[in-house]
Write a protein that holds these residues in place. Structure first.
Motif, PDB file in Angstrom:
ATOM      1  N   GLU A   9      -5.641  -2.255  13.642  1.00  0.00           N
ATOM      2  CA  GLU A   9      -5.645  -2.405  12.171  1.00  0.00           C
ATOM      3  C   GLU A   9      -5.552  -0.791  11.358  1.00  0.00           C
ATOM      4  O   GLU A   9      -6.470  -0.422  10.544  1.00  0.00           O
ATOM      5  CB  GLU A   9      -7.303  -2.949  11.928  1.00  0.00           C
ATOM      6  N   VAL A  10      -4.803  -0.151  11.983  1.00  0.00           N
ATOM      7  CA  VAL A  10      -4.427   1.396  11.301  1.00  0.00           C
ATOM      8  C   VAL A  10      -4.165   1.380   9.893  1.00  0.00           C
ATOM      9  O   VAL A  10      -2.977   0.672   9.761  1.00  0.00           O
ATOM     10  CB  VAL A  10      -3.691   2.089  12.333  1.00  0.00           C
ATOM     11  N   CYS A  11      -4.755   1.901   8.918  1.00  0.00           N
ATOM     12  CA  CYS A  11      -3.991   2.055   7.658  1.00  0.00           C
ATOM     13  C   CYS A  11      -4.126   3.679   7.537  1.00  0.00           C
ATOM     14  O   CYS A  11      -5.171   4.188   7.996  1.00  0.00           O
ATOM     15  CB  CYS A  11      -4.954   1.248   6.797  1.00  0.00           C
ATOM     16  N   ILE A  12      -3.349   4.309   6.495  1.00  0.00           N
ATOM     17  CA  ILE A  12      -3.685   5.561   6.091  1.00  0.00           C
ATOM     18  C   ILE A  12      -3.397   5.798   4.902  1.00  0.00           C
ATOM     19  O   ILE A  12      -2.225   5.285   4.296  1.00  0.00           O
ATOM     20  CB  ILE A  12      -2.783   6.481   7.049  1.00  0.00           C
ATOM     21  N   ASP A  13      -3.834   6.175   3.938  1.00  0.00           N
ATOM     22  CA  ASP A  13      -3.852   6.758   2.432  1.00  0.00           C
ATOM     23  C   ASP A  13      -3.508   8.205   2.500  1.00  0.00           C
ATOM     24  O   ASP A  13      -4.146   8.943   2.952  1.00  0.00           O
ATOM     25  CB  ASP A  13      -4.870   6.267   1.798  1.00  0.00           C
ATOM     26  N   PHE A  14      -2.702   8.612   1.590  1.00  0.00           N
ATOM     27  CA  PHE A  14      -2.371  10.089   1.511  1.00  0.00           C
ATOM     28  C   PHE A  14      -2.771  10.290  -0.120  1.00  0.00           C
ATOM     29  O   PHE A  14      -2.193   9.356  -0.985  1.00  0.00           O
ATOM     30  CB  PHE A  14      -0.718  10.293   1.545  1.00  0.00           C
ATOM     31  N   PRO A  15      -3.294  11.372  -0.494  1.00  0.00           N
ATOM     32  CA  PRO A  15      -3.565  11.729  -1.847  1.00  0.00           C
ATOM     33  C   PRO A  15      -2.395  11.845  -2.757  1.00  0.00           C
ATOM     34  O   PRO A  15      -1.600  12.551  -2.253  1.00  0.00           O
ATOM     35  CB  PRO A  15      -4.725  12.707  -1.945  1.00  0.00           C
TER      36      PRO A  15
END
Length: 285
Positions: A9-15
Protein backbone atom coordinates in the motif's frame (compact mmCIF):
# COMPACT_ATOMS: atom_id res chain seq x y z
CA UNK A 1 4.83 -17.26 -4.15
CA UNK A 2 7.03 -16.64 -1.10
CA UNK A 3 7.41 -12.90 -0.59
CA UNK A 4 11.07 -11.85 -0.41
CA UNK A 5 10.53 -8.18 -1.16
CA UNK A 6 7.15 -6.68 -0.34
CA UNK A 7 5.67 -3.32 -1.22
CA UNK A 8 2.52 -2.77 0.80
CA UNK A 9 0.00 0.00 0.00
CA UNK A 10 2.83 2.41 -0.87
CA UNK A 11 1.75 6.03 -1.38
CA UNK A 12 3.95 9.10 -1.71
CA UNK A 13 3.08 12.79 -1.74
CA UNK A 14 5.42 15.57 -2.84
CA UNK A 15 4.92 19.12 -1.56
CA UNK A 16 3.91 21.77 -4.11
CA UNK A 17 2.77 25.41 -3.76
CA UNK A 18 -0.80 24.19 -4.34
CA UNK A 19 -0.55 21.47 -1.72
CA UNK A 20 0.57 17.81 -1.68
CA UNK A 21 0.94 16.08 -5.05
CA UNK A 22 0.22 12.35 -4.86
CA UNK A 23 2.66 10.63 -7.23
CA UNK A 24 1.94 7.04 -6.20
CA UNK A 25 -1.23 5.61 -4.72
CA UNK A 26 -1.52 2.22 -3.00
CA UNK A 27 1.22 0.35 -4.86
CA UNK A 28 1.35 -3.24 -3.58
CA UNK A 29 3.69 -5.87 -4.99
CA UNK A 30 5.24 -9.12 -3.74
CA UNK A 31 8.51 -10.22 -5.36
CA UNK A 32 10.07 -13.64 -4.90
CA UNK A 33 13.75 -14.23 -4.29
CA UNK A 34 15.60 -14.55 -7.59
CA UNK A 35 12.76 -13.04 -9.61
CA UNK A 36 13.38 -10.58 -12.46
CA UNK A 37 10.66 -7.91 -12.50
CA UNK A 38 10.38 -5.03 -14.96
CA UNK A 39 8.39 -1.83 -14.39
CA UNK A 40 7.00 -0.22 -17.50
CA UNK A 41 4.66 2.68 -18.22
CA UNK A 42 4.39 6.12 -19.77
CA UNK A 43 6.67 8.94 -18.61
CA UNK A 44 5.52 10.36 -15.29
CA UNK A 45 3.88 7.14 -14.10
CA UNK A 46 6.11 6.84 -11.05
CA UNK A 47 8.41 4.00 -12.10
CA UNK A 48 11.57 5.71 -10.83
CA UNK A 49 9.74 6.79 -7.69
CA UNK A 50 8.92 3.16 -6.89
CA UNK A 51 12.57 2.23 -7.45
CA UNK A 52 13.79 5.09 -5.25
CA UNK A 53 11.47 4.01 -2.43
CA UNK A 54 12.80 0.44 -2.61
CA UNK A 55 16.35 1.85 -2.67
CA UNK A 56 15.58 3.88 0.46
CA UNK A 57 16.23 7.19 -1.30
CA UNK A 58 12.59 8.28 -0.84
CA UNK A 59 10.34 7.67 2.15
CA UNK A 60 6.77 6.55 1.49
CA UNK A 61 4.06 8.85 2.85
CA UNK A 62 1.90 5.81 3.55
CA UNK A 63 2.59 2.09 3.44
CA UNK A 64 6.09 0.68 3.29
CA UNK A 65 8.64 -1.80 1.96
CA UNK A 66 9.91 -4.98 3.60
CA UNK A 67 12.99 -6.92 2.51
CA UNK A 68 13.21 -10.30 4.23
CA UNK A 69 10.65 -8.97 6.74
CA UNK A 70 12.84 -5.99 7.64
CA UNK A 71 11.58 -2.47 6.98
CA UNK A 72 13.38 -0.47 4.30
CA UNK A 73 13.74 3.14 5.43
CA UNK A 74 17.22 4.18 4.24
CA UNK A 75 19.79 3.27 1.56
CA UNK A 76 21.87 0.15 2.14
CA UNK A 77 24.39 -2.06 0.31
CA UNK A 78 21.88 -4.91 0.18
CA UNK A 79 20.05 -2.83 -2.47
CA UNK A 80 22.45 -1.73 -5.22
CA UNK A 81 21.31 0.73 -7.89
CA UNK A 82 22.43 0.95 -11.53
CA UNK A 83 21.34 4.21 -13.16
CA UNK A 84 21.08 5.14 -16.83
CA UNK A 85 24.14 7.33 -16.26
CA UNK A 86 27.04 5.06 -15.30
CA UNK A 87 28.14 7.48 -12.52
CA UNK A 88 31.78 6.37 -12.63
CA UNK A 89 34.45 8.60 -11.10
CA UNK A 90 36.41 9.82 -14.15
CA UNK A 91 39.82 9.93 -12.47
CA UNK A 92 39.66 6.26 -11.41
CA UNK A 93 40.13 3.15 -13.52
CA UNK A 94 37.38 0.57 -13.97
CA UNK A 95 39.08 -1.57 -11.33
CA UNK A 96 39.33 1.33 -8.88
CA UNK A 97 35.67 2.31 -9.39
CA UNK A 98 34.59 -1.20 -8.43
CA UNK A 99 37.16 -1.26 -5.62
CA UNK A 100 35.46 1.72 -3.93
CA UNK A 101 32.23 -0.25 -3.52
CA UNK A 102 34.03 -3.42 -2.42
CA UNK A 103 36.01 -1.59 0.27
CA UNK A 104 32.85 0.04 1.57
CA UNK A 105 31.01 -3.25 1.95
CA UNK A 106 33.77 -5.75 2.73
CA UNK A 107 36.41 -3.78 4.63
CA UNK A 108 37.35 -5.92 7.62
CA UNK A 109 35.47 -8.89 6.15
CA UNK A 110 37.78 -9.78 3.25
CA UNK A 111 41.57 -9.66 3.04
CA UNK A 112 43.24 -7.47 0.40
CA UNK A 113 43.88 -10.56 -1.72
CA UNK A 114 40.26 -11.67 -1.41
CA UNK A 115 39.00 -8.21 -2.35
CA UNK A 116 41.30 -8.12 -5.38
CA UNK A 117 40.03 -11.52 -6.53
CA UNK A 118 36.41 -10.44 -5.94
CA UNK A 119 36.83 -7.22 -7.96
CA UNK A 120 38.40 -9.10 -10.85
CA UNK A 121 35.68 -11.76 -10.67
CA UNK A 122 32.90 -9.18 -11.05
CA UNK A 123 34.67 -7.38 -13.88
CA UNK A 124 35.02 -10.77 -15.57
CA UNK A 125 31.26 -11.37 -15.16
CA UNK A 126 30.55 -8.29 -17.31
CA UNK A 127 33.39 -9.03 -19.75
CA UNK A 128 35.50 -6.07 -18.65
CA UNK A 129 38.56 -7.84 -17.25
CA UNK A 130 40.54 -6.90 -20.38
CA UNK A 131 40.01 -3.16 -19.72
CA UNK A 132 39.99 -3.03 -15.94
CA UNK A 133 42.88 -0.57 -15.78
CA UNK A 134 41.37 1.93 -18.22
CA UNK A 135 39.67 5.15 -17.10
CA UNK A 136 36.10 6.01 -18.18
CA UNK A 137 37.30 8.41 -20.92
CA UNK A 138 39.23 5.53 -22.49
CA UNK A 139 36.27 3.16 -22.91
CA UNK A 140 32.92 3.20 -24.74
CA UNK A 141 29.51 3.98 -23.27
CA UNK A 142 28.54 0.32 -23.20
CA UNK A 143 31.77 -0.58 -21.42
CA UNK A 144 31.16 2.13 -18.82
CA UNK A 145 27.73 0.68 -18.14
CA UNK A 146 29.27 -2.78 -17.75
CA UNK A 147 31.59 -1.36 -15.08
CA UNK A 148 28.59 0.20 -13.34
CA UNK A 149 26.88 -3.19 -13.28
CA UNK A 150 30.07 -4.85 -12.01
CA UNK A 151 30.30 -2.28 -9.22
CA UNK A 152 26.72 -2.99 -8.18
CA UNK A 153 27.19 -6.78 -8.31
CA UNK A 154 30.43 -6.53 -6.32
CA UNK A 155 28.41 -5.22 -3.36
CA UNK A 156 26.73 -8.65 -3.36
CA UNK A 157 23.29 -7.06 -3.06
CA UNK A 158 20.15 -8.95 -2.18
CA UNK A 159 18.27 -6.82 -4.71
CA UNK A 160 19.69 -5.25 -7.88
CA UNK A 161 17.78 -2.10 -8.88
CA UNK A 162 18.22 -0.87 -12.46
CA UNK A 163 16.80 2.42 -13.72
CA UNK A 164 16.79 2.22 -17.53
CA UNK A 165 20.38 0.94 -17.48
CA UNK A 166 20.63 0.61 -21.28
CA UNK A 167 18.50 3.60 -22.29
CA UNK A 168 21.37 5.76 -23.54
CA UNK A 169 23.07 3.05 -25.60
CA UNK A 170 22.86 2.20 -29.29
CA UNK A 171 20.70 -0.78 -30.28
CA UNK A 172 23.54 -3.26 -30.85
CA UNK A 173 25.34 -2.43 -27.59
CA UNK A 174 22.02 -2.59 -25.78
CA UNK A 175 21.36 -6.08 -27.16
CA UNK A 176 24.80 -7.31 -26.07
CA UNK A 177 24.27 -5.98 -22.55
CA UNK A 178 20.80 -7.52 -22.34
CA UNK A 179 22.34 -10.89 -23.21
CA UNK A 180 25.05 -10.36 -20.59
CA UNK A 181 22.44 -9.46 -17.98
CA UNK A 182 20.50 -12.66 -18.74
CA UNK A 183 23.69 -14.69 -18.33
CA UNK A 184 24.49 -12.97 -15.02
CA UNK A 185 20.96 -13.46 -13.70
CA UNK A 186 21.04 -17.12 -14.63
CA UNK A 187 24.43 -17.60 -12.96
CA UNK A 188 23.74 -15.63 -9.76
CA UNK A 189 19.99 -16.02 -9.34
CA UNK A 190 19.79 -12.49 -7.94
CA UNK A 191 16.58 -10.53 -7.46
CA UNK A 192 16.26 -7.74 -10.03
CA UNK A 193 13.87 -4.82 -10.46
CA UNK A 194 14.40 -2.95 -13.71
CA UNK A 195 12.73 0.12 -15.15
CA UNK A 196 12.43 0.21 -18.91
CA UNK A 197 10.52 1.95 -21.69
CA UNK A 198 11.41 -0.85 -24.10
CA UNK A 199 8.66 -3.46 -24.49
CA UNK A 200 10.93 -6.00 -26.22
CA UNK A 201 13.53 -5.63 -23.47
CA UNK A 202 10.91 -6.18 -20.77
CA UNK A 203 9.52 -9.32 -22.40
CA UNK A 204 12.97 -10.75 -23.15
CA UNK A 205 14.41 -10.29 -19.66
CA UNK A 206 11.54 -10.53 -17.20
CA UNK A 207 9.71 -13.13 -15.19
CA UNK A 208 6.92 -10.60 -14.68
CA UNK A 209 6.17 -7.16 -16.12
CA UNK A 210 4.48 -4.65 -13.84
CA UNK A 211 2.54 -2.11 -15.91
CA UNK A 212 1.94 1.24 -14.24
CA UNK A 213 -1.05 3.50 -14.78
CA UNK A 214 -0.57 7.12 -15.74
CA UNK A 215 -0.01 9.68 -12.99
CA UNK A 216 -0.88 11.53 -10.90
CA UNK A 217 -1.74 8.95 -8.22
CA UNK A 218 -0.19 6.26 -10.37
CA UNK A 219 -0.54 2.65 -9.33
CA UNK A 220 -0.15 -0.85 -10.71
CA UNK A 221 -2.55 -1.36 -13.61
CA UNK A 222 -1.74 -4.92 -14.63
CA UNK A 223 0.92 -7.56 -13.99
CA UNK A 224 1.89 -9.89 -16.83
CA UNK A 225 3.66 -13.18 -16.19
CA UNK A 226 6.30 -13.95 -18.83
CA UNK A 227 6.18 -17.74 -18.99
CA UNK A 228 8.86 -18.18 -21.63
CA UNK A 229 11.47 -20.87 -21.04
CA UNK A 230 15.01 -19.86 -20.12
CA UNK A 231 17.61 -19.45 -21.46
CA UNK A 232 16.03 -17.10 -23.98
CA UNK A 233 17.51 -16.36 -27.38
CA UNK A 234 16.28 -13.23 -29.08
CA UNK A 235 16.58 -14.47 -32.66
CA UNK A 236 14.48 -17.57 -31.96
CA UNK A 237 11.92 -15.58 -29.96
CA UNK A 238 11.35 -13.08 -32.77
CA UNK A 239 9.25 -15.71 -34.58
CA UNK A 240 7.73 -17.25 -31.45
CA UNK A 241 3.91 -16.91 -31.37
CA UNK A 242 3.68 -16.76 -27.58
CA UNK A 243 6.47 -14.17 -27.32
CA UNK A 244 4.62 -11.95 -29.78
CA UNK A 245 1.36 -12.47 -27.86
CA UNK A 246 3.03 -11.30 -24.62
CA UNK A 247 4.56 -8.35 -26.43
CA UNK A 248 1.10 -7.45 -27.80
CA UNK A 249 -0.39 -7.55 -24.27
CA UNK A 250 2.09 -4.96 -23.03
CA UNK A 251 1.60 -2.74 -26.07
CA UNK A 252 -2.19 -2.99 -25.74
CA UNK A 253 -2.00 -1.81 -22.12
CA UNK A 254 0.32 1.08 -22.91
CA UNK A 255 -1.25 2.34 -26.12
CA UNK A 256 -4.89 1.28 -25.85
CA UNK A 257 -6.05 0.86 -22.27
CA UNK A 258 -3.88 3.68 -20.86
CA UNK A 259 -4.40 5.86 -23.92
CA UNK A 260 -8.15 5.68 -23.29
CA UNK A 261 -7.58 6.89 -19.73
CA UNK A 262 -5.60 9.83 -21.08
CA UNK A 263 -8.27 10.61 -23.68
CA UNK A 264 -11.07 10.53 -21.09
CA UNK A 265 -9.07 12.88 -18.85
CA UNK A 266 -8.40 15.25 -21.74
CA UNK A 267 -12.06 15.26 -22.78
CA UNK A 268 -13.15 16.02 -19.22
CA UNK A 269 -10.72 18.92 -18.97
CA UNK A 270 -11.96 20.26 -22.32
CA UNK A 271 -15.58 20.11 -21.16
CA UNK A 272 -14.70 21.88 -17.91
CA UNK A 273 -12.76 24.56 -19.79
CA UNK A 274 -15.65 24.97 -22.19
CA UNK A 275 -18.20 25.40 -19.40
CA UNK A 276 -16.01 27.99 -17.70
CA UNK A 277 -15.74 30.00 -20.91
CA UNK A 278 -19.51 30.22 -21.49
CA UNK A 279 -20.92 33.70 -20.81
CA UNK A 280 -23.11 33.82 -17.69
CA UNK A 281 -26.66 35.14 -18.09
CA UNK A 282 -27.37 38.41 -16.33
CA UNK A 283 -29.80 38.08 -13.46
CA UNK A 284 -33.11 39.89 -14.01
CA UNK A 285 -35.31 41.34 -11.35
Amino acid sequence: MNSYLQLSEVCIDFPTPKGPFRALDKVSLDIAQGEFVSLIGHSGCGKSTVLNIVAGLYQATEGGVLLEDKEVNSPGPERAVVFQNHSLLPWLTAYENVELAVKRVFKGKKTKAEMKAWIEHNLHLVHMDHAMHKRPDEISGGMKQRVGIARALAMEPKVLLMDEPFGALDALTRAHLQDSLMDIHRALGNTVIMITHDVDEAVLLSDRIVMMTNGPAATIGEILTIDLERPRRRVELSDDTHYNHLRHEVLAFLYERQRKVEDIGSAKKSREAGSDSKPKLARTA
